[in-house]
Design a protein around this motif. Structure first.
Motif, PDB file in Angstrom:
ATOM      1  N   ARG A  58     -31.269  41.188  29.871  1.00 57.93           N
ATOM      2  CA  ARG A  58     -32.229  40.092  29.710  1.00 57.93           C
ATOM      3  C   ARG A  58     -33.654  40.619  29.677  1.00 57.93           C
ATOM      4  NH1 ARG A  58     -32.497  35.958  34.605  1.00 57.93           N
ATOM      5  NH2 ARG A  58     -30.411  35.419  33.850  1.00 57.93           N
ATOM      6  N   ASN A  60     -36.903  39.311  30.686  1.00 56.80           N
ATOM      7  CA  ASN A  60     -37.353  38.226  31.559  1.00 56.80           C
ATOM      8  C   ASN A  60     -38.860  38.347  31.714  1.00 56.80           C
ATOM      9  OD1 ASN A  60     -36.486  35.938  33.074  1.00 56.80           O
ATOM     10  ND2 ASN A  60     -36.945  37.051  34.956  1.00 56.80           N
ATOM     11  N   PRO A 140     -30.545  37.986  25.810  1.00 61.57           N
ATOM     12  CA  PRO A 140     -31.482  36.878  25.993  1.00 61.57           C
ATOM     13  C   PRO A 140     -32.932  37.307  26.179  1.00 61.57           C
ATOM     14  CG  PRO A 140     -30.345  37.312  28.045  1.00 61.57           C
ATOM     15  CD  PRO A 140     -29.773  38.277  27.027  1.00 61.57           C
ATOM     16  N   ASN A 142     -36.005  35.300  27.958  1.00 60.10           N
ATOM     17  CA  ASN A 142     -36.389  34.118  28.709  1.00 60.10           C
ATOM     18  C   ASN A 142     -37.882  34.184  29.033  1.00 60.10           C
ATOM     19  OD1 ASN A 142     -33.691  33.539  28.668  1.00 60.10           O
ATOM     20  ND2 ASN A 142     -33.322  34.028  30.814  1.00 60.10           N
ATOM     21  N   ASP A 163     -27.713  32.691  31.554  1.00 60.26           N
ATOM     22  CA  ASP A 163     -27.716  32.873  30.104  1.00 60.26           C
ATOM     23  C   ASP A 163     -26.288  32.795  29.589  1.00 60.26           C
ATOM     24  OD1 ASP A 163     -30.568  33.483  29.715  1.00 60.26           O
ATOM     25  OD2 ASP A 163     -30.117  35.276  30.886  1.00 60.26           O
TER      26      ASP A 163
END
Length: 558
Positions: A58, A60, A140, A142, A163
């Motif tokens: 991810r 983030n 992902p 985010n 996710d």
């Protein structure tokens, strides 16, 4: 006393100047991209992993963060990543498509640098080279709101974020799929549907929970469809979903029993764990696949819960004509939350896009045809072909005429039965407000994505488009997003301001269609050729094709 006060004032002023000039925070990642063996549908096959993970790690971050991703390519093929939905303001140099960048060669590394400027929401990255997306390599992104920007749902909810990648999957492997397309054939229907790289059946005794929740708490699920061609419907057993965000826009918080996610789309929902403490199924099923249907489940487990999930699954939406009408109505129910704050301290609803005069209309019709006995897909009769030299580099170095011609595709479809395979580059005027109509005469659903921009998806209707249809547009609170579906024998209208200089990919997100020509690039040049509008090419960007070894052009200045 007076002198002390003056010193304090001077100190505060100097600190404020430093604060104003301070750079936004940086977030650093190092990725090792390798092959690995996974079995999403129970059949072991070669896949693309990032740091050994599928889906990948991810990203983030928070709005306005600077993202630095150092990618080491351990594959035996060139590689590029794109950041699906990240607008890359003034920076198509880092967009990661074959038309803008030279690939990362095997055994080398490249560092992407970009800013998530004025954005929030759920996005994902994936490889754009060849058929690599069919092997994984996606994960992902985010983007959270800054602390000073209130989110439109109460804190501390959600208690956690999860996710969830859903999509179709093929057991042949990406190199076999590429060979099929290169031979001029279609790779056909998928072999199944996965959730985060796994496909389970109801009652699997050895199944482990996808996520664990605590009773009474609310969780945010960020869904993305990273598949190749199949729309997917998602639904929770016994738990309704409150929709809160679609591709960077806070939405009016309607409650849904199930949601359609078309290829390339992302959405966030809130789900409260307010049922009996036991296991429940998250269900993902295919949509609009004629005479065939795939589905899979994942377990959502209550902490300290007792008992397996019921085999009584929530019913899927209808299919065929009735199902298309159902899905269209769901699309129309999505509304921008005009009372929510944006990534920056402005109300999102302050952008009255419906009052801006349209300066250009592009009407685009997709076709499927044969060229020299091989399958091709096209837009207005042009089936895009990439070149050894990325088009953005050729344009920047002043040798574009040796690589491509602008505007071979007309703004209006004419004879779409005659298909030409050439680079498809459209010239556009900086800051024009444009309307794009996607008209689909085929019996299969389409999905389109525009790099570099968000657009307002103002209408979707059956039949064919004409100017009178504008009276049906939503000109008040349409969702600002980057990917939109076009139903069979239907049309979709989007509107956007071309205020982001660069060269940007408009593509089918159905990857077979993308690979075989259903895409184009939009060149948006600022007349000022100024750093206020577009960054210079980074010194670290590799050069390839005919520009390799050429002297660097004179850089843009402020």
């Amino acid at each position: 006393m007076e002198r002390t006060s003056l010193m304090i004032v001077a100190l505060l002023v100097s600190l404020s100047v430093v604060a104003v000039k301070a750079e936004d925070p940086y977030v650093f990642y190092e990725w090792n991209v390798t092959y690995g063996t996974i079995s999403p549908l129970g059949v072991p096959q070669q896949a693309i992993l990032i740091n050994g993970q599928f889906p990948g790690p991810r990203i983030n971050c928070t709005s306005n963060n600077n993202i630095v991703v150092n990618v080491f390519n351990h594959l035996d093929e060139p590689l590029l990543f794109t950041w699906n939905g990240i607008q890359q303001r003034k920076n198509s140099w880092q967009d990661g498509t074959p038309g803008t960048m030279c690939p990362i060669m095997p055994g080398t590394n490249f560092t992407y640098r970009f800013q998530v400027k004025d954005q929030i929401g759920s996005f994902f990255y994936f490889p754009t080279t060849d058929l690599h997306r069919a092997a994984g390599g996606f994960g992902p992104i985010n983007i959270h709101s800054r602390n000073l920007i209130p989110i439109p749902f109460a804190r501390p909810a959600p208690s956690d974020e999860y996710d969830v990648f859903v999509g179709d999957w093929y057991n042949k492997g990406y190199k076999s799929l590429k060979k099929i397309l290169d031979e001029g054939r279609t790779f056909g229907r998928p072999d199944g549907i996965h959730i985060n790289g796994k496909s389970l059946k109801v009652g699997d005794k050895d199944a482990q929970p996808l996520f664990t929740v605590e009773a009474g708490k609310t969780y945010r699920y960020r869904f993305c469809n990273a598949g190749l061609r199949t729309s997917v419907n998602v639904r929770f057993q016994g738990h309704p979903m409150k929709l809160v965000e679609i591709e960077g826009s806070h939405t009016v918080q309607n409650v849904y029993e199930s949601l359609d996610l078309h290829v390339g789309q992302c959405a966030s929902v809130l789900v409260t764990a307010d049922q009996e403490a036991k296991d429940y199924y998250l269900v993902a099923s295919s949509r609009f696949l004629k005479n065939e249907k795939f589905s899979t489940v994942a377990i959502i487990r209550y902490a300290n819960g007792k008992g397996p999930a019921s085999s009584d699954l929530p019913a899927p939406p209808p299919e065929n004509t009735q199902g298309i009408a159902w899905s269209m109505n769901q699309f129309r129910s999505y509304r921008w939350n005009l009372t929510a704050s944006a990534a920056r301290p402005n109300p999102q609803g302050s952008y009255h896009y419906g009052k801006i005069n349209i300066t250009r209309t592009l009407k685009i019709v997709n076709t499927r045809s044969q060229v020299d006995g091989k399958l091709r897909f096209s837009l207005n009769g042009i089936s895009h072909a990439n070149a050894e030299t990325p088009f953005k580099l050729a344009e920047y170095f002043g040798v574009g005429e040796k690589v491509f011609k602008y505007d071979l595709m007309s703004d209006e479809p004419s004879n779409t039965d005659k298909v030409t395979v050439v680079p498809n580059i459209k010239n556009a005027t900086f800051r024009n407000f444009v309307e794009i109509i996607f008209e689909n005469h085929e019996k299969t659903i389409q999905s389109y994505h525009l790099d570099g921009y968000a657009f307002f998806a103002v209408a979707v209707e059956p039949g064919t488009w004409n100017p009178e249809k504008r009276k049906n547009y939503n000109l008040v609170d349409a969702i600002s997003r980057h990917t939109v579906q076009v139903y069979p024998n239907s049309w979709t209208a989007i509107m956007t301001t071309l205020d982001n200089s660069g060269m940007w990919n408009l593509r089918s997100d159905m990857w077979e269609r993308y690979y075989l020509g259903q895409q184009l690039y939009i060149s948006v040049l600022s007349p000022a050729r100024s750093l206020r509008d577009e960054y210079n090419i980074p010194d670290t960007n590799p050069l390839c094709g005919i520009v390799k070894g050429m002297p660097m052009p004179k850089p843009y200045t402020a």
